[in-house]
Write a protein that holds these residues in place. Sequence first.
Motif, PDB file in Angstrom:
ATOM      1  N   GLU A   1       0.814  -1.221   0.000  1.00 21.19           N
ATOM      2  CA  GLU A   1       0.000   0.000   0.000  1.00 21.19           C
ATOM      3  C   GLU A   1       0.848   1.272   0.000  1.00 21.19           C
ATOM      4  O   GLU A   1       0.448   2.298  -0.566  1.00 21.19           O
ATOM      5  CB  GLU A   1      -0.914   0.020   1.239  1.00 21.19           C
ATOM      6  CG  GLU A   1      -2.020  -1.006   1.209  1.00 21.19           C
ATOM      7  CD  GLU A   1      -2.803  -1.069   2.523  1.00 21.19           C
ATOM      8  OE1 GLU A   1      -3.885  -1.674   2.519  1.00 21.19           O
ATOM      9  OE2 GLU A   1      -2.317  -0.517   3.541  1.00 21.19           O
ATOM     10  N   ASN A   2       2.031   1.198   0.633  1.00 22.62           N
ATOM     11  CA  ASN A   2       2.818   2.414   0.845  1.00 22.62           C
ATOM     12  C   ASN A   2       3.943   2.646  -0.154  1.00 22.62           C
ATOM     13  O   ASN A   2       4.550   3.719  -0.147  1.00 22.62           O
ATOM     14  CB  ASN A   2       3.424   2.404   2.259  1.00 22.62           C
ATOM     15  CG  ASN A   2       2.386   2.715   3.325  1.00 22.62           C
ATOM     16  OD1 ASN A   2       1.382   3.360   3.047  1.00 22.62           O
ATOM     17  ND2 ASN A   2       2.627   2.259   4.543  1.00 22.62           N
ATOM     18  N   CYS A   3       4.239   1.667  -1.008  1.00 23.99           N
ATOM     19  CA  CYS A   3       5.414   1.839  -1.865  1.00 23.99           C
ATOM     20  C   CYS A   3       5.256   3.022  -2.822  1.00 23.99           C
ATOM     21  O   CYS A   3       6.215   3.777  -3.043  1.00 23.99           O
ATOM     22  CB  CYS A   3       5.776   0.556  -2.598  1.00 23.99           C
ATOM     23  SG  CYS A   3       4.673   0.058  -3.918  1.00 23.99           S
ATOM     24  N   TYR A   4       4.045   3.241  -3.362  1.00 17.06           N
ATOM     25  CA  TYR A   4       3.865   4.383  -4.265  1.00 17.06           C
ATOM     26  C   TYR A   4       3.825   5.720  -3.526  1.00 17.06           C
ATOM     27  O   TYR A   4       4.490   6.671  -3.960  1.00 17.06           O
ATOM     28  CB  TYR A   4       2.637   4.185  -5.162  1.00 17.06           C
ATOM     29  CG  TYR A   4       2.949   3.283  -6.336  1.00 17.06           C
ATOM     30  CD1 TYR A   4       3.678   3.760  -7.427  1.00 17.06           C
ATOM     31  CD2 TYR A   4       2.557   1.953  -6.334  1.00 17.06           C
ATOM     32  CE1 TYR A   4       3.997   2.933  -8.500  1.00 17.06           C
ATOM     33  CE2 TYR A   4       2.874   1.112  -7.400  1.00 17.06           C
ATOM     34  CZ  TYR A   4       3.602   1.611  -8.482  1.00 17.06           C
ATOM     35  OH  TYR A   4       3.929   0.787  -9.530  1.00 17.06           O
ATOM     36  N   PRO A   5       3.077   5.856  -2.406  1.00 10.29           N
ATOM     37  CA  PRO A   5       3.188   7.108  -1.642  1.00 10.29           C
ATOM     38  C   PRO A   5       4.635   7.425  -1.249  1.00 10.29           C
ATOM     39  O   PRO A   5       5.075   8.571  -1.338  1.00 10.29           O
ATOM     40  CB  PRO A   5       2.328   6.847  -0.399  1.00 10.29           C
ATOM     41  CG  PRO A   5       1.318   5.838  -0.852  1.00 10.29           C
ATOM     42  CD  PRO A   5       2.045   4.969  -1.842  1.00 10.29           C
ATOM     43  N   PHE A   6       5.382   6.401  -0.834  1.00  3.93           N
ATOM     44  CA  PHE A   6       6.795   6.568  -0.452  1.00  3.93           C
ATOM     45  C   PHE A   6       7.601   7.133  -1.624  1.00  3.93           C
ATOM     46  O   PHE A   6       8.338   8.126  -1.481  1.00  3.93           O
ATOM     47  CB  PHE A   6       7.349   5.210  -0.006  1.00  3.93           C
ATOM     48  CG  PHE A   6       8.827   5.190   0.281  1.00  3.93           C
ATOM     49  CD1 PHE A   6       9.320   5.721   1.461  1.00  3.93           C
ATOM     50  CD2 PHE A   6       9.726   4.622  -0.618  1.00  3.93           C
ATOM     51  CE1 PHE A   6      10.686   5.700   1.739  1.00  3.93           C
ATOM     52  CE2 PHE A   6      11.078   4.595  -0.355  1.00  3.93           C
ATOM     53  CZ  PHE A   6      11.558   5.133   0.828  1.00  3.93           C
TER      54      PHE A   6
ATOM     55  N   LEU B   1       6.972   7.256   6.732  1.00  5.40           N
ATOM     56  CA  LEU B   1       6.302   6.037   6.243  1.00  5.40           C
ATOM     57  C   LEU B   1       7.092   4.768   6.546  1.00  5.40           C
ATOM     58  O   LEU B   1       6.517   3.689   6.613  1.00  5.40           O
ATOM     59  CB  LEU B   1       6.059   6.134   4.736  1.00  5.40           C
ATOM     60  CG  LEU B   1       4.753   6.759   4.256  1.00  5.40           C
ATOM     61  CD1 LEU B   1       4.616   6.613   2.747  1.00  5.40           C
ATOM     62  CD2 LEU B   1       3.533   6.136   4.946  1.00  5.40           C
ATOM     63  N   THR B   2       8.397   4.895   6.750  1.00  7.89           N
ATOM     64  CA  THR B   2       9.207   3.704   7.053  1.00  7.89           C
ATOM     65  C   THR B   2       9.008   3.233   8.488  1.00  7.89           C
ATOM     66  O   THR B   2       9.344   2.095   8.823  1.00  7.89           O
ATOM     67  CB  THR B   2      10.716   3.969   6.827  1.00  7.89           C
ATOM     68  OG1 THR B   2      11.203   4.917   7.794  1.00  7.89           O
ATOM     69  CG2 THR B   2      10.976   4.480   5.419  1.00  7.89           C
ATOM     70  N   VAL B   3       8.485   4.119   9.360  1.00  9.18           N
ATOM     71  CA  VAL B   3       8.294   3.759  10.774  1.00  9.18           C
ATOM     72  C   VAL B   3       6.839   3.840  11.221  1.00  9.18           C
ATOM     73  O   VAL B   3       6.479   3.319  12.269  1.00  9.18           O
ATOM     74  CB  VAL B   3       9.164   4.642  11.705  1.00  9.18           C
ATOM     75  CG1 VAL B   3      10.629   4.286  11.559  1.00  9.18           C
ATOM     76  CG2 VAL B   3       8.954   6.129  11.430  1.00  9.18           C
ATOM     77  N   ALA B   4       5.994   4.504  10.429  1.00  8.03           N
ATOM     78  CA  ALA B   4       4.573   4.667  10.772  1.00  8.03           C
ATOM     79  C   ALA B   4       3.748   4.401   9.516  1.00  8.03           C
ATOM     80  O   ALA B   4       3.384   5.339   8.799  1.00  8.03           O
ATOM     81  CB  ALA B   4       4.313   6.068  11.319  1.00  8.03           C
ATOM     82  N   PRO B   5       3.471   3.116   9.228  1.00  9.61           N
ATOM     83  CA  PRO B   5       2.820   2.761   7.954  1.00  9.61           C
ATOM     84  C   PRO B   5       1.427   3.341   7.771  1.00  9.61           C
ATOM     85  O   PRO B   5       0.946   3.413   6.638  1.00  9.61           O
ATOM     86  CB  PRO B   5       2.781   1.232   7.987  1.00  9.61           C
ATOM     87  CG  PRO B   5       2.953   0.855   9.413  1.00  9.61           C
ATOM     88  CD  PRO B   5       3.806   1.910  10.022  1.00  9.61           C
ATOM     89  N   ASP B   6       0.764   3.768   8.852  1.00 10.38           N
ATOM     90  CA  ASP B   6      -0.589   4.324   8.727  1.00 10.38           C
ATOM     91  C   ASP B   6      -0.590   5.849   8.614  1.00 10.38           C
ATOM     92  O   ASP B   6      -1.649   6.469   8.655  1.00 10.38           O
ATOM     93  CB  ASP B   6      -1.452   3.894   9.920  1.00 10.38           C
ATOM     94  CG  ASP B   6      -1.653   2.383   9.943  1.00 10.38           C
ATOM     95  OD1 ASP B   6      -1.809   1.796   8.855  1.00 10.38           O
ATOM     96  OD2 ASP B   6      -1.623   1.797  11.036  1.00 10.38           O
TER      97      ASP B   6
END
Length: 317
Positions: free
Chosen positions: A42-47, A86-91
Amino acid sequence: MSLPYREWNSYTLFFSAEYSQAYLKKCYRKLNIDQPDLKSFENCYPFMYYLEHGKLYYDQAEKSPLAIQPIMLFYGLVHLIKACILTVAPDYPETTSVLAHGVSTRKRKKQQYSFTEDEVKFQKNGLFSLMSEKMFHMKQLEGEKATMGEILDLIPEMSGIILELKGKQIFQPVAKIEAKYSLPKSVLDQFHMTENRFKEFYQAKSAIPISFLPEDPQRIYFEANLSEVAEPIPLKYNLEDQHYSFPLNKGELYLFPELLLHYLLLYNLGMIARYETEWWSELIKMMPNEDYPLIQTFLHSTVKKGPYLIYQYLMNK
């Protein structure tokens, strides 16, 4: 870190969804976060987009006139920081309160205003407090203040200009010989400490283990793996001169990660550039005092140093 830092070229590997997803999954597993596979997907694109957007701001900042440079640099750094979070707080962002800046400035004096005496106040909610807690495990900063002068004294690339303008030495370069590091014993006078007391102080404050070598008449020798962490506090890396330096100003911000210091300075400069147009324009055009060379030197440095600090954080996770 295995590869040498090559400015924005070092970020190229993150501009791959496959790589970024695997990277985030590794981060989440290390923190025992639930559903690391799903969260990293879920987070790879926002990252990636945070990093890409940050790079765009920095690219534009380098081409921009000084008048709007702080605004570009602040928002560039904000986007890079969000990628780190995002690397430490995925939400992230869980609530709207974390979207605030997390710091505030006082109303500016119209007469006799001095940038170095201006201050920022830390707020309970917002990006600054979230970054401090999630990325650097620092808590209870609410209500604390910092002056711009105090912060500038902890940026190693500022040491040359501050020595010239104010005659004040703010850093002591650390010499390196093979695997050993050393400081001249003159630092003891700066800290008003005996050699043994200084060694105890350094070991107590250091983010990594420090072992001192047998005494020498002129220098204090020590061994440490400075690549163990992104920033071996209290040491700071001077990117322009390519060496570690020991800060000589033992104030409230002594153990602050440098990324927080750049955020605070860019926040305040961004606010000035946006809302104090008359003072800001006069400073740039008239150059009446020391504020102009200090601000210009910092902006010239942070264009390179901000992305470097972010990259160090990402690669040392």
